[in-house]
Scaffold this motif. Structure first.
Motif, mmCIF file in Angstrom:
data_model
loop_
_atom_site.group_PDB
_atom_site.id
_atom_site.type_symbol
_atom_site.label_atom_id
_atom_site.label_comp_id
_atom_site.label_asym_id
_atom_site.label_seq_id
_atom_site.Cartn_x
_atom_site.Cartn_y
_atom_site.Cartn_z
ATOM 1 N N LEU A 278 36.564 41.705 -29.831
ATOM 2 C CA LEU A 278 36.018 42.706 -28.915
ATOM 3 C C LEU A 278 34.761 43.370 -29.455
ATOM 4 N N HIS A 279 34.535 43.273 -30.733
ATOM 5 C CA HIS A 279 33.384 43.933 -31.339
ATOM 6 C C HIS A 279 32.226 42.978 -31.614
ATOM 7 N N ARG A 280 32.373 41.747 -31.143
ATOM 8 C CA ARG A 280 31.272 40.788 -31.207
ATOM 9 C C ARG A 280 30.572 40.799 -29.857
ATOM 10 N N PRO A 281 29.310 40.464 -29.830
ATOM 11 C CA PRO A 281 28.648 40.341 -28.525
ATOM 12 C C PRO A 281 29.335 39.230 -27.728
ATOM 13 N N SER A 282 29.805 39.559 -26.557
ATOM 14 C CA SER A 282 30.451 38.552 -25.719
ATOM 15 C C SER A 282 30.334 38.969 -24.261
ATOM 16 N N ASP A 283 30.718 38.060 -23.390
ATOM 17 C CA ASP A 283 30.612 38.343 -21.970
ATOM 18 C C ASP A 283 31.818 39.125 -21.464
ATOM 19 N N GLU A 284 31.713 39.604 -20.224
ATOM 20 C CA GLU A 284 32.784 40.408 -19.626
ATOM 21 C C GLU A 284 34.098 39.645 -19.555
ATOM 22 N N ALA A 285 34.029 38.384 -19.146
ATOM 23 C CA ALA A 285 35.250 37.593 -18.997
ATOM 24 C C ALA A 285 35.990 37.458 -20.320
ATOM 25 N N SER A 286 35.259 37.259 -21.405
ATOM 26 C CA SER A 286 35.890 37.138 -22.730
ATOM 27 C C SER A 286 36.572 38.440 -23.114
ATOM 28 N N LYS A 287 35.858 39.557 -22.949
ATOM 29 C CA LYS A 287 36.441 40.854 -23.304
ATOM 30 C C LYS A 287 37.675 41.156 -22.462
ATOM 31 N N ALA A 288 37.587 40.912 -21.154
ATOM 32 C CA ALA A 288 38.728 41.176 -20.271
ATOM 33 C C ALA A 288 39.926 40.312 -20.661
ATOM 34 N N ALA A 289 39.694 39.032 -20.987
ATOM 35 C CA ALA A 289 40.788 38.135 -21.382
ATOM 36 C C ALA A 289 41.415 38.578 -22.696
ATOM 37 N N VAL A 290 40.590 39.012 -23.631
ATOM 38 C CA VAL A 290 41.107 39.477 -24.927
ATOM 39 C C VAL A 290 41.940 40.754 -24.740
ATOM 40 N N LEU A 291 41.456 41.674 -23.934
ATOM 41 C CA LEU A 291 42.212 42.908 -23.677
ATOM 42 C C LEU A 291 43.547 42.601 -23.001
ATOM 43 N N ALA A 292 43.530 41.689 -22.028
ATOM 44 C CA ALA A 292 44.772 41.292 -21.359
ATOM 45 C C ALA A 292 45.736 40.644 -22.353
ATOM 46 N N ALA A 293 45.194 39.841 -23.258
ATOM 47 C CA ALA A 293 46.044 39.189 -24.264
ATOM 48 C C ALA A 293 46.673 40.215 -25.194
ATOM 49 N N LEU A 294 45.901 41.194 -25.616
ATOM 50 C CA LEU A 294 46.465 42.245 -26.477
ATOM 51 C C LEU A 294 47.621 42.949 -25.767
ATOM 52 N N GLY A 295 47.465 43.164 -24.466
ATOM 53 C CA GLY A 295 48.555 43.760 -23.692
ATOM 54 C C GLY A 295 49.767 42.857 -23.618
ATOM 55 N N ALA A 296 49.534 41.561 -23.371
ATOM 56 C CA ALA A 296 50.640 40.610 -23.262
ATOM 57 C C ALA A 296 51.390 40.456 -24.582
ATOM 58 N N LEU A 297 50.671 40.617 -25.685
ATOM 59 C CA LEU A 297 51.312 40.504 -27.006
ATOM 60 C C LEU A 297 52.040 41.789 -27.382
#
Length: 167
Positions: free
Chosen positions: A118-137
């Protein structure tokens, strides 16, 4: 025909052949993933697909990682191959985060790597997917990271951060 023209034509033909092979591989991986865990277990496919998760072609790697996620417990045996996609292009990162989310709390050991993404430059889709994954975990140790993205300028990212704790 001069040598340069012949060379250019040969190179063009080789590129189109490679492109067709990539499309075939991607389609094959999509088909395999749709067959699910039982097929992966019955035919021992997960190891071969895990090797493709590290392919140099981003489309092939993303398709392989999505297939591993669809393989359920069989795919989860190759979580390190899935997690390796978190450090790649946006498409591969989204596939990796989504697959880790499919594995659920079993993928918790990769939550730190997810949070770091989340702290690397990335696109919206990547950040949203990572946040959703953190929630799922159910990665509660990273709730401060979720709060940090609640006011993101991207509605997709902010929504993912808001929904993550409820997963």
């Amino acid at each position: 025909m001069d040598k340069l023209t012949k060379f250019v034509k040969e190179q063009s033909l080789q590129r189109s052949e490679r492109s067709a092979r990539v499309e075939e591989q991607v389609q094959w991986l999509i088909d395999l993933g749709s067959r699910g865990e039982k097929t992966a277990a019955d035919f021992g496919l997960a190891s071969n697909v895990a090797n493709l998760a590290r392919d140099h072609n981003e489309e092939v790697a993303a398709a392989a990682i999505r297939a591993l996620g669809d393989f359920g417990k069989e795919g989860a045996k190759h979580m390190s191959a899935v997690a390796s996609g978190l450090n790649r292009s946006g498409e591969v990162c989204v596939a990796a985060a989504t697959a880790l989310a499919q594995f659920g709390p079993a993928a918790l050991p990769y939550s730190e790597q997810l949070a770091t993404c989340l702290h690397r430059p990335s696109d919206e889709a990547s950040k949203a997917a990572v946040l959703a994954a953190l929630g799922a975990l159910r990665a509660t140790q990273h709730s401060n990271v979720l709060v940090e993205f609640l006011e993101d300028k991207s509605m997709a990212v902010a929504a993912a951060a808001f929904q993550a704790p409820g997963k």
